[in-house]
Design a protein around this motif. Structure first.
Motif, mmCIF file in Angstrom:
data_model
loop_
_atom_site.group_PDB
_atom_site.id
_atom_site.type_symbol
_atom_site.label_atom_id
_atom_site.label_comp_id
_atom_site.label_asym_id
_atom_site.label_seq_id
_atom_site.Cartn_x
_atom_site.Cartn_y
_atom_site.Cartn_z
ATOM 1 N N PRO A 21 -28.383 -5.945 14.829
ATOM 2 C CA PRO A 21 -29.307 -5.130 14.030
ATOM 3 C C PRO A 21 -29.706 -3.781 14.612
ATOM 4 O O PRO A 21 -29.606 -2.761 13.931
ATOM 5 C CB PRO A 21 -30.518 -6.048 13.868
ATOM 6 N N PHE A 22 -30.179 -3.739 15.862
ATOM 7 C CA PHE A 22 -30.620 -2.459 16.423
ATOM 8 C C PHE A 22 -29.449 -1.518 16.665
ATOM 9 O O PHE A 22 -29.512 -0.329 16.346
ATOM 10 C CB PHE A 22 -31.391 -2.679 17.732
ATOM 11 N N ILE A 23 -28.377 -2.052 17.257
ATOM 12 C CA ILE A 23 -27.196 -1.229 17.505
ATOM 13 C C ILE A 23 -26.645 -0.707 16.183
ATOM 14 O O ILE A 23 -26.239 0.465 16.067
ATOM 15 C CB ILE A 23 -26.110 -2.030 18.241
ATOM 16 N N ALA A 24 -26.631 -1.566 15.167
ATOM 17 C CA ALA A 24 -26.108 -1.156 13.856
ATOM 18 C C ALA A 24 -26.964 -0.067 13.243
ATOM 19 O O ALA A 24 -26.446 0.869 12.621
ATOM 20 C CB ALA A 24 -26.031 -2.369 12.931
ATOM 21 N N GLY A 77 -20.835 0.694 7.161
ATOM 22 C CA GLY A 77 -21.875 0.016 6.408
ATOM 23 C C GLY A 77 -21.339 -1.116 5.550
ATOM 24 O O GLY A 77 -21.972 -2.173 5.434
ATOM 25 N N LYS A 78 -20.174 -0.928 4.949
ATOM 26 C CA LYS A 78 -19.570 -1.970 4.111
ATOM 27 C C LYS A 78 -19.302 -3.230 4.932
ATOM 28 O O LYS A 78 -19.538 -4.355 4.467
ATOM 29 C CB LYS A 78 -18.264 -1.469 3.497
ATOM 30 N N THR A 79 -18.814 -3.039 6.153
ATOM 31 C CA THR A 79 -18.540 -4.186 7.018
ATOM 32 C C THR A 79 -19.836 -4.790 7.546
ATOM 33 O O THR A 79 -19.987 -6.018 7.622
ATOM 34 C CB THR A 79 -17.637 -3.770 8.188
ATOM 35 N N TRP A 80 -20.781 -3.934 7.918
ATOM 36 C CA TRP A 80 -22.056 -4.379 8.457
ATOM 37 C C TRP A 80 -22.768 -5.331 7.487
ATOM 38 O O TRP A 80 -23.329 -6.345 7.880
ATOM 39 C CB TRP A 80 -22.913 -3.148 8.761
ATOM 40 N N MET A 81 -22.711 -5.005 6.202
ATOM 41 C CA MET A 81 -23.441 -5.798 5.211
ATOM 42 C C MET A 81 -22.934 -7.225 5.069
ATOM 43 O O MET A 81 -23.635 -8.071 4.530
ATOM 44 C CB MET A 81 -23.412 -5.103 3.839
ATOM 45 N N VAL A 82 -21.729 -7.490 5.518
ATOM 46 C CA VAL A 82 -21.168 -8.842 5.371
ATOM 47 C C VAL A 82 -20.868 -9.480 6.722
ATOM 48 O O VAL A 82 -20.129 -10.458 6.801
ATOM 49 C CB VAL A 82 -19.879 -8.815 4.508
ATOM 50 N N PRO A 109 -22.834 -11.151 9.725
ATOM 51 C CA PRO A 109 -24.013 -11.636 10.435
ATOM 52 C C PRO A 109 -23.749 -11.713 11.931
ATOM 53 O O PRO A 109 -22.620 -11.958 12.362
ATOM 54 C CB PRO A 109 -24.233 -13.031 9.843
ATOM 55 N N THR A 110 -24.776 -11.475 12.731
ATOM 56 C CA THR A 110 -24.650 -11.634 14.188
ATOM 57 C C THR A 110 -25.647 -12.714 14.595
ATOM 58 O O THR A 110 -25.498 -13.852 14.220
ATOM 59 C CB THR A 110 -24.921 -10.297 14.906
ATOM 60 N N TYR A 111 -26.675 -12.346 15.376
ATOM 61 C CA TYR A 111 -27.675 -13.355 15.718
ATOM 62 C C TYR A 111 -28.678 -13.543 14.590
ATOM 63 O O TYR A 111 -29.538 -14.415 14.653
ATOM 64 C CB TYR A 111 -28.386 -13.016 17.029
ATOM 65 N N GLU A 112 -28.568 -12.736 13.546
ATOM 66 C CA GLU A 112 -29.357 -12.927 12.335
ATOM 67 C C GLU A 112 -28.592 -12.323 11.166
ATOM 68 O O GLU A 112 -27.545 -11.708 11.346
ATOM 69 C CB GLU A 112 -30.739 -12.290 12.459
ATOM 70 N N GLU A 113 -29.107 -12.535 9.974
ATOM 71 C CA GLU A 113 -28.429 -12.004 8.790
ATOM 72 C C GLU A 113 -28.405 -10.474 8.828
ATOM 73 O O GLU A 113 -29.263 -9.851 9.464
ATOM 74 C CB GLU A 113 -29.147 -12.468 7.517
ATOM 75 N N PRO A 114 -27.444 -9.841 8.158
ATOM 76 C CA PRO A 114 -27.384 -8.374 8.147
ATOM 77 C C PRO A 114 -28.689 -7.758 7.650
ATOM 78 O O PRO A 114 -29.358 -8.304 6.778
ATOM 79 C CB PRO A 114 -26.230 -8.080 7.176
ATOM 80 N N SER A 115 -29.046 -6.614 8.241
ATOM 81 C CA SER A 115 -30.280 -5.913 7.857
ATOM 82 C C SER A 115 -29.997 -4.946 6.712
ATOM 83 O O SER A 115 -29.733 -3.767 6.939
ATOM 84 C CB SER A 115 -30.848 -5.154 9.058
ATOM 85 N N TYR A 116 -30.058 -5.451 5.497
ATOM 86 C CA TYR A 116 -29.747 -4.612 4.338
ATOM 87 C C TYR A 116 -30.713 -3.437 4.237
ATOM 88 O O TYR A 116 -30.326 -2.331 3.872
ATOM 89 C CB TYR A 116 -29.796 -5.455 3.057
ATOM 90 N N TRP A 117 -31.967 -3.703 4.570
ATOM 91 C CA TRP A 117 -32.966 -2.636 4.476
ATOM 92 C C TRP A 117 -32.637 -1.489 5.429
ATOM 93 O O TRP A 117 -32.978 -0.333 5.157
ATOM 94 C CB TRP A 117 -34.367 -3.177 4.784
ATOM 95 N N SER A 118 -31.969 -1.784 6.541
ATOM 96 C CA SER A 118 -31.619 -0.733 7.495
ATOM 97 C C SER A 118 -30.668 0.281 6.871
ATOM 98 O O SER A 118 -30.707 1.473 7.194
ATOM 99 C CB SER A 118 -30.965 -1.342 8.743
ATOM 100 N N ILE A 119 -29.816 -0.194 5.990
ATOM 101 C CA ILE A 119 -28.866 0.705 5.337
ATOM 102 C C ILE A 119 -29.573 1.616 4.346
ATOM 103 O O ILE A 119 -29.482 2.842 4.428
ATOM 104 C CB ILE A 119 -27.744 -0.093 4.651
#
Length: 391
Positions: A257-260, A279-284, A286-296
């Motif tokens: 999340p933070f790095i992304a 961003g397209k890859t980030w949204m799908v 997950p790492t240690y938590e679900e993708p942060s859609y709001w970050s995008i």
């Protein structure tokens, strides 16, 4: 940043004159500390882990259901922590009641009230449980002298409530997480197909990754724009260079999340088309938590008036809004009409009139579906819809 990583690794602090160190050597030292943190992670592990025997139950008073004195072998338990002030906890109760009914003879669900305010008496807790009625149709108790919060929540290194602990038929912790994710877990635990070792390894890996991500965030903040300087965009190129080094040493950080957040923000300023692909890859992913859609979508909104962003970026922002809406576990706690309203604006910036109109119509429909909606909000949404149709 260094002090943060030192705390993570249990490494003794040492004095360094950073002014005399070249940037590349600074990064090398930083990455060495990160490597040490990976080896020292076990020393930082919480005292209560997946696979450990479940701590005992100690409650002040049983409020609802037959008292549970101990965990019986051959039976599965869910220990759910909640409080009267916690809205997500209340929203989860109906789901927990449904699970209690589904696994009636195989699983016992126990709601333990913790972390109440000093002004909340046991009588108030009882009155609350009574007012909830059938929506809290499982065993309920109030904790005794902070024992449950300390021995379960704090000991496991968890933060916040609601929080569910699954105790398997052998009396061991099988899973820890949010009650919204219980369905798939309970199915496997009850059927004896749940792999505790695999879950423990996954949890430890996620904790390690989260600690690194959180710490590196402090390092990257120095490249963020200064909001007090009009037109300042920070140092995105420098941020990307350091991120590349971090990810090269720990590839799992790429979409953390933070790095992304820092990666996507920097790419928006340097190469929006790469930002779109990332961003397209980030949204799908997950790492240690679900993708942060709001970050995008938040990043896009931050720079929409400062950068000449292509239509694809705004389409991406709209998709992020939709993915967030689709994954909200308790819609009653979220202002979904506002999310659709902002999604419509993203589509409008993307020059997609049809989808902008559709999103605004969804905003109006969602708003009207609320019991006490604002007439002012409705008028604003309807006005915006008309603008979209007329343009």
């Amino acid at each position: 940043m260094l002090e943060k990583l030192m705390r993570l690794t249990n490494v003794k602090k040492f004095k360094v004159n950073w002014a005399l160190i070249q940037p590349n050597f600074y990064l090398l030292v930083l990455l060495c500390i990160i490597t040490v943190s990976a080896n020292a992670q076990n020393e930082q592990s919480p005292s209560l882990n997946i696979g450990d025997p479940a701590p005992p139950l100690r409650v002040r008073e049983w409020i609802k259901g037959t008292p549970v004195q101990s965990f019986e072998k051959g039976h599965v338990y869910v220990v759910e922590f909640w409080a009267t002030w916690c809205k997500p906890c209340i929203a989860a109760m109906l789901h927990l009641s449904a699970l209690a009914a589904e696994y009636k003879d195989k699983v016992t669900i126990i709601g333990i009230d913790i972390k109440e305010m000093k002004t909340t008496s046991i009588q108030k807790v009882k009155a609350f449980v009574d007012s909830i009625g059938f929506r809290m149709n499982y065993h309920v108790a109030a904790e005794d002298s902070n024992f449950m919060a300390s021995s379960w929540i704090d000991a496991s290194g968890e933060q916040g409530i609601p929080k569910s602990f699954v105790v398997n038929a052998n009396g061991r912790l099988a899973w820890i997480g949010h009650p919204k994710d219980l369905d798939a877990v309970l199915r496997k635990v009850v059927n004896n197909t749940w792999d505790i070792k695999e879950e423990a390894a996954k949890r430890n890996s996620n904790r390690h990754l989260a600690a690194l991500d959180d710490s590196l965030n402090y390092e990257l903040i120095r490249y963020v724009r200064d909001p007090n300087k009009p037109g300042d965009l920070g140092k995105p190129d420098s941020a990307l260079l350091e991120i590349d080094e971090f990810v090269r040493h720990e590839p799992k950080l790429k979409y953390a999340p933070f790095i992304a957040w820092h990666t996507f923000s920097a790419l928006l300023k340097t190469n929006p088309y790469k930002a779109y692909e990332y961003g397209k890859t980030w949204m799908v992913t997950p790492t240690y938590e679900e993708p942060s859609y709001w970050s995008i979508y938040r990043n896009i909104e931050l720079y929409s008036d400062k950068l000449n962003l292509p239509a694809e970026i705004y389409e991406l922002g709209a998709e992020a809004y939709q993915m967030e809406i689709d994954r909200i576990p308790y819609p009653e706690l979220v202002n979904i009409p506002k999310l659709y309203h902002k999604m419509a604006d993203m589509y409008w910036h993307a020059k997609n009139k049809v989808k902008a109109i559709e999103a605004e119509q969804n905003a109006i429909k969602a708003l009207k579906g609320r019991k006490d909606y604002s007439a002012t909000d409705l008028a604003a949404f309807e006005s915006r819809l008309q603008q979209y149709k007329n343009m």
